[in-house]
Design a protein around this motif. Sequence first.
Motif, short mmCIF file in Angstrom:
data_model
loop_
_atom_site.label_atom_id
_atom_site.label_comp_id
_atom_site.label_asym_id
_atom_site.label_seq_id
_atom_site.Cartn_x
_atom_site.Cartn_y
_atom_site.Cartn_z
N ARG A 111 0.85 -1.20 0.00
CA ARG A 111 0.00 0.00 0.00
C ARG A 111 0.87 1.24 0.00
NH1 ARG A 111 -3.92 0.47 4.61
NH2 ARG A 111 -2.15 -0.03 5.96
N HIS B 194 6.49 -4.21 12.30
CA HIS B 194 5.10 -4.69 12.13
C HIS B 194 4.17 -4.26 13.25
CE1 HIS B 194 7.26 -7.55 9.38
NE2 HIS B 194 6.42 -6.91 8.60
N ARG C 141 -0.89 -2.65 8.72
CA ARG C 141 -1.94 -3.66 8.69
C ARG C 141 -1.54 -4.79 7.77
NH1 ARG C 141 -7.59 -0.68 8.06
NH2 ARG C 141 -8.19 -2.50 9.25
N GLN D 174 -3.21 -7.96 5.20
CA GLN D 174 -4.42 -8.46 4.55
C GLN D 174 -4.57 -9.95 4.90
OE1 GLN D 174 -5.04 -7.07 0.60
NE2 GLN D 174 -3.61 -5.38 0.85
C1 HEM Z 1 10.74 -11.50 7.95
C2 HEM Z 1 10.67 -10.57 7.04
C3 HEM Z 1 9.36 -9.95 6.70
C4 HEM Z 1 8.25 -10.54 6.25
C5 HEM Z 1 8.04 -12.02 5.94
C6 HEM Z 1 7.25 -9.50 6.11
C7 HEM Z 1 5.97 -9.70 5.69
C8 HEM Z 1 4.97 -8.76 5.72
C9 HEM Z 1 3.61 -8.98 5.32
C10 HEM Z 1 3.05 -10.31 4.80
C11 HEM Z 1 2.94 -7.83 5.49
C12 HEM Z 1 1.46 -7.58 5.23
C13 HEM Z 1 1.23 -7.07 3.87
C14 HEM Z 1 -0.25 -7.00 3.56
O1 HEM Z 1 -0.97 -7.94 3.89
O2 HEM Z 1 -0.70 -6.00 3.01
C15 HEM Z 1 3.87 -6.86 6.02
C16 HEM Z 1 3.53 -5.58 6.34
C17 HEM Z 1 4.42 -4.64 6.79
N1 HEM Z 1 5.77 -4.80 6.95
FE1 HEM Z 1 6.78 -6.54 6.73
N2 HEM Z 1 7.79 -8.29 6.49
C18 HEM Z 1 9.08 -8.53 6.85
C19 HEM Z 1 10.00 -7.60 7.29
C20 HEM Z 1 9.72 -6.26 7.46
C21 HEM Z 1 10.70 -5.26 7.82
C22 HEM Z 1 12.19 -5.55 7.99
C23 HEM Z 1 10.03 -4.08 7.91
C24 HEM Z 1 10.55 -2.70 8.18
C25 HEM Z 1 11.72 -2.47 8.74
C26 HEM Z 1 8.63 -4.34 7.65
C27 HEM Z 1 7.63 -3.39 7.69
C28 HEM Z 1 6.29 -3.64 7.41
C29 HEM Z 1 5.23 -2.66 7.57
C30 HEM Z 1 5.40 -1.21 8.05
C31 HEM Z 1 4.04 -3.30 7.18
C32 HEM Z 1 2.63 -2.72 7.19
C33 HEM Z 1 2.28 -2.15 5.87
C34 HEM Z 1 0.84 -1.62 5.74
O3 HEM Z 1 0.19 -1.23 6.69
O4 HEM Z 1 0.36 -1.62 4.58
N3 HEM Z 1 8.48 -5.67 7.35
N4 HEM Z 1 5.11 -7.45 6.14
#
Ligand code: HEM
Length: 184
Positions: A40, A134, A138, A140
Amino acid sequence: MASASATGLNALLGCDGSVLLNSTATNQAEREAHVNFGLRGVPEIDQIKAALEQSCPGVVSCADILIMAACDATAKVGGPTWPVAMGRRDGVNSTSLMADSNLPFPALNFSVLGANFAAKGFNAREMITLSGAHTIGRTQCNGILPHIYNFNGKDDANDTDPTMNKQFAVFLKKQCPQGNRTNM
Ligand code: HEM
């Protein structure tokens, strides 16, 4: 903010702004990768870029906008703030295959995730710190469905991960009806 999953490690891969690029007739861009499902925030970054291009054309990169937006969003929800150095240049390469072959999938377990981060030079402590991102944002239902309906491949309402808290599973099933990948 162009959310991670720009949201995320994806944002790290896209730290040159490459996650914002569109696909072309001959190339499927990063944001179309399976692992970026649910990404997003791109229209918001486009809006900021358009406003900046009006007042000072060709100066601020999309990569810098992403980093500033991430910092401001973190502060806005009560998190810390930090000095953000500017001067990133936007990347010009963006392929979905690269994203899908480098970014970890949500179903990976702790040790595979550890190996995945280690391959990029991060230790376990850094992986956990980064994963704390995280607490903002949000998800999905896409990544939740296999845990609540299809844990052993039966694809029914009782096929739920047995280690999951029962009340939490009931709550998630309300949020995520069977087959609905995009509810949040
Ligand atoms: C193990 C590694 C990671 C995996 C497997 C992962 C996976 C995911 C998934 C599946 C989502 C949800 C996406 C959706 O359904 O729209 C997500 C959201 C998010 N991730 Fe990660 N992520 C990882 C690492 C990170 C890292 C390193 C950061 C930042 C430093 C991060 C920041 C975020 C944020 C801010 C969201 C929310 C986005 C929103 O509200 O649209 N993630 N992540």
